[in-house]
Write a protein that holds these residues in place. Sequence first.
Motif, short mmCIF file in Angstrom:
data_model
loop_
_atom_site.label_atom_id
_atom_site.label_comp_id
_atom_site.label_asym_id
_atom_site.label_seq_id
_atom_site.Cartn_x
_atom_site.Cartn_y
_atom_site.Cartn_z
N VAL A 142 0.84 -1.34 -0.01
CA VAL A 142 -0.17 0.13 0.06
C VAL A 142 0.86 1.24 0.05
CG1 VAL A 142 -1.71 1.40 1.61
CG2 VAL A 142 -1.90 -1.24 0.91
N LEU A 143 2.08 1.16 0.77
CA LEU A 143 2.81 2.56 0.83
C LEU A 143 3.63 2.62 -0.73
CD1 LEU A 143 4.50 2.22 4.45
CD2 LEU A 143 2.83 3.79 3.57
N LEU A 144 3.84 1.52 -1.14
CA LEU A 144 4.53 1.78 -2.30
C LEU A 144 3.62 2.29 -3.51
CD1 LEU A 144 7.01 0.86 -4.27
CD2 LEU A 144 5.80 -1.34 -4.61
N ILE A 145 2.44 2.04 -3.47
CA ILE A 145 1.50 2.37 -4.42
C ILE A 145 1.22 3.93 -4.13
CG2 ILE A 145 -1.02 2.35 -5.25
CD1 ILE A 145 -0.90 -0.91 -4.55
N ILE A 146 1.16 4.11 -2.95
CA ILE A 146 1.09 5.67 -2.54
C ILE A 146 2.15 6.46 -2.99
CG2 ILE A 146 0.88 7.23 -0.56
CD1 ILE A 146 -0.93 5.10 0.73
N PHE A 147 3.29 5.99 -2.64
CA PHE A 147 4.52 6.79 -3.01
C PHE A 147 4.59 6.95 -4.66
CE2 PHE A 147 6.26 5.84 0.99
CZ PHE A 147 6.20 7.23 1.56
N VAL A 195 4.87 10.88 -5.88
CA VAL A 195 6.10 11.22 -6.07
C VAL A 195 5.93 12.06 -7.38
CG1 VAL A 195 8.41 10.72 -6.95
CG2 VAL A 195 7.48 9.79 -5.10
N PRO A 196 5.37 11.92 -8.50
CA PRO A 196 5.40 12.74 -9.75
C PRO A 196 4.56 14.04 -9.52
CG PRO A 196 4.85 10.58 -10.19
CD PRO A 196 5.00 10.49 -8.83
N VAL A 234 4.71 15.67 -6.68
CA VAL A 234 5.72 16.62 -6.00
C VAL A 234 6.86 16.97 -6.63
CG1 VAL A 234 7.29 16.44 -3.89
CG2 VAL A 234 4.98 15.48 -3.77
N VAL A 235 7.04 16.26 -7.74
CA VAL A 235 8.59 16.79 -8.65
C VAL A 235 8.13 17.70 -9.56
CG1 VAL A 235 10.17 15.48 -9.93
CG2 VAL A 235 9.34 14.35 -7.88
N GLN A 236 6.97 17.94 -9.63
CA GLN A 236 6.57 18.69 -10.89
C GLN A 236 7.13 20.24 -10.88
OE1 GLN A 236 2.51 18.97 -11.08
NE2 GLN A 236 2.17 17.27 -12.10
N SER A 237 7.57 20.89 -11.63
CA SER A 237 8.27 22.15 -11.60
C SER A 237 7.31 23.28 -11.98
CB SER A 237 9.71 22.33 -12.47
OG SER A 237 9.16 22.07 -13.67
N LEU A 238 7.50 24.37 -11.43
CA LEU A 238 6.55 25.42 -11.45
C LEU A 238 7.03 26.48 -12.48
CD1 LEU A 238 5.15 26.01 -7.97
CD2 LEU A 238 4.25 24.80 -9.81
#
Length: 158
Positions: free
Chosen positions: A27-32, A36-37, A39-43
Amino acid sequence: MAMSVGGDSDSTMSDINTTPLVDVMLVLLIIFLIAVPVVVQSLKLKLPNVRFDPTVTKPENVSLSIVGQGNDCQVYLGTARINHDDLLKFAVAKLRAEIARQGGVNNPDLELPEAHIRADVSTPYQCVGGAIYTMQQAGFSKVGFISEPPAEENSARL
């Protein structure tokens, strides 16, 4: 849940049940994997235009101009084109002469010269970075950029 098959029915089972641990990890693996994508987005940001105080040019400062296209970097000392090796030799000699003029490295009021770099807007960073590296390798601790402030539309110069 684990089940004991065979063996003594009176003995207790001493194996650890890892099924709940595996379930939680999946479950934690699926959540991450989902989070992650995001959070990693740039603005896309519009950075502010910053105005600095005018640079005070001193005769001992070294002024470099850099123009480059692709891998062709042209560095000018004043108006004369100079290569990397000659620039390094000139910068070392200039720094040594200035230190000697001010009384040596033991002088507590020693003011080292600065290197001022002007670069064309289309100049690749590798050209500018090479000039910075050369000046720092020669011993210049202050390397700055000369830029042109943005034009003000509604203000008049006094």
